[in-house]
Design a protein around this motif. Structure first.
Motif, short mmCIF file in Angstrom:
data_model
loop_
_atom_site.label_atom_id
_atom_site.label_comp_id
_atom_site.label_asym_id
_atom_site.label_seq_id
_atom_site.Cartn_x
_atom_site.Cartn_y
_atom_site.Cartn_z
N ILE A 240 17.76 47.87 27.26
CA ILE A 240 18.02 46.91 26.33
C ILE A 240 19.18 47.50 25.66
O ILE A 240 19.35 47.12 24.22
CB ILE A 240 16.76 46.92 25.43
N GLY A 241 20.29 48.38 26.03
CA GLY A 241 21.30 48.87 25.35
C GLY A 241 21.14 50.38 25.13
O GLY A 241 20.16 50.90 24.97
N THR A 242 22.25 50.89 25.58
CA THR A 242 22.23 52.44 25.46
C THR A 242 23.20 53.20 24.51
O THR A 242 23.92 52.14 23.82
CB THR A 242 22.72 53.19 26.77
N GLY A 243 23.20 54.20 24.36
CA GLY A 243 24.26 54.83 23.21
C GLY A 243 25.80 54.49 23.75
O GLY A 243 25.87 54.17 24.96
N ALA A 244 26.49 54.32 22.93
CA ALA A 244 28.05 53.80 23.14
C ALA A 244 28.50 54.82 24.30
O ALA A 244 29.08 54.02 25.17
CB ALA A 244 28.94 54.23 21.83
N LEU B 58 35.33 51.02 24.33
CA LEU B 58 35.63 51.25 25.73
C LEU B 58 34.42 50.99 26.49
O LEU B 58 34.78 50.07 27.73
CB LEU B 58 35.70 52.90 25.89
N ALA B 59 33.00 51.12 26.02
CA ALA B 59 32.13 50.37 26.76
C ALA B 59 32.21 48.87 27.02
O ALA B 59 31.75 48.37 27.85
CB ALA B 59 30.69 50.87 26.07
N PHE B 60 32.32 48.31 25.99
CA PHE B 60 32.68 46.77 25.76
C PHE B 60 33.86 46.09 26.57
O PHE B 60 33.54 45.30 27.42
CB PHE B 60 32.90 46.23 24.71
N LEU B 61 34.79 47.08 26.66
CA LEU B 61 35.79 46.58 27.90
C LEU B 61 35.22 46.83 29.20
O LEU B 61 35.61 45.96 30.13
CB LEU B 61 36.98 47.56 27.51
N ILE B 62 34.64 47.83 29.52
CA ILE B 62 34.09 48.11 30.92
C ILE B 62 33.01 47.01 31.31
O ILE B 62 32.57 47.21 32.46
CB ILE B 62 34.04 49.54 31.11
N ASN C 177 29.72 55.31 30.44
CA ASN C 177 29.10 56.06 31.67
C ASN C 177 28.60 54.93 32.75
O ASN C 177 29.09 54.92 34.08
CB ASN C 177 28.59 57.19 31.60
N VAL C 178 27.65 54.31 32.28
CA VAL C 178 26.91 53.26 33.18
C VAL C 178 27.89 52.13 33.54
O VAL C 178 27.59 51.86 34.77
CB VAL C 178 25.73 52.88 32.18
N GLY C 179 28.65 51.76 32.75
CA GLY C 179 29.47 50.59 33.07
C GLY C 179 30.43 51.07 33.98
O GLY C 179 30.67 50.38 35.15
N LEU C 180 31.02 52.22 34.03
CA LEU C 180 31.76 52.82 34.92
C LEU C 180 31.49 53.07 36.13
O LEU C 180 31.85 52.78 37.23
CB LEU C 180 32.69 54.06 34.66
N SER C 181 30.06 53.39 36.31
CA SER C 181 29.57 53.76 37.42
C SER C 181 28.98 52.47 38.23
O SER C 181 29.24 52.28 39.39
CB SER C 181 28.07 54.46 37.31
#
Length: 202
Positions: free
Chosen positions: A29-33, A163-167, A38-42
């Motif tokens: 339900i959402g992680t730290g920024a 960065l997380a939003f962009l990825i 890192n999850v998005g990049l993975s």
């Protein structure tokens, strides 16, 4: 404090910290920024979440060096390497086939994960080994832009959030909860951990 005890606290604290991180990821339900990044990049690029924890740490090491106008603090990579390794241990081995399903169970997992992270941070900071690049980022912003530590922490989190939003990382209500609760909880748990686990280091 003896070196053996310092090492045990450092490794044990990171083991607990990374369990908490993994719980917040599993809550979905959402992680730290920075975890969202890192999850998005993975998911988008490949490699494990732990690999990206380390690689984003390398990136931040150079960002910090630029902000502080000094040579990169290579020793900080040791800390982030251990963190990345333990994140993969929890995500790939221990919690691989587990995930909360109902909204209440997800929220409970998230809040429990935040508490576990806070306890882990308090333990791993106690021996005063070199902090990770993400911890140094707050100090770098504080020194470079002459803002207080709370503002510096917020700026660092916003940087990671962008960065997380962009990825396309997992940003959600959990991200806001983590952002506002982590700092106060670490501050709450640190003196308790210090009393339980021994004398403060000099």
């Amino acid at each position: 404090m003896k070196l053996s005890k310092r090492i045990a606290l450092f490794v044990g604290g990171i083991l607990i910290l990374t369990l908490g991180i993994s719980m917040t990821i599993k809550a979905n339900i959402g992680t730290g920024a920075w975890d969202a990044l890192n999850v998005g990049l993975s998911k988008k690029v490949g490699l494990t979440i732990g690999n990206w924890v380390f690689l984003s740490g390398v990136f931040l090491m150079f960002v910090n060096a630029y902000l502080l106008r000094e040579k990169p603090r290579v020793l900080s990579l040791g800390t982030i390497f251990v963190i990345g390794m333990f994140v993969d241990f929890w995500m790939i081995i221990v919690l691989k086939d587990w995930a909360p399903v109902t909204p209440i169970w997800k929220l409970t997992t998230l809040l429990s994960g935040i508490a576990v992270i806070s306890i882990g941070v308090a333990i791993y900071l106690l021996p005063k080994f070199p902090p990770g690049p993400m911890d140094i980022l707050m100090l770098a912003i504080h020194q470079r832009f002459k803002v207080n530590l709370m503002a510096a922490k917020t700026i660092g989190e916003l940087f990671g959030l962008i960065l997380a939003f962009l990825i396309g990382g997992p940003i959600g209500v959990g991200t806001l909860i983590i952002t506002f609760l982590i700092g106060p909880l670490v501050q709450l748990f640190f003196p308790v951990v210090e009393r339980w686990l021994g004398e403060p280091t000099s």
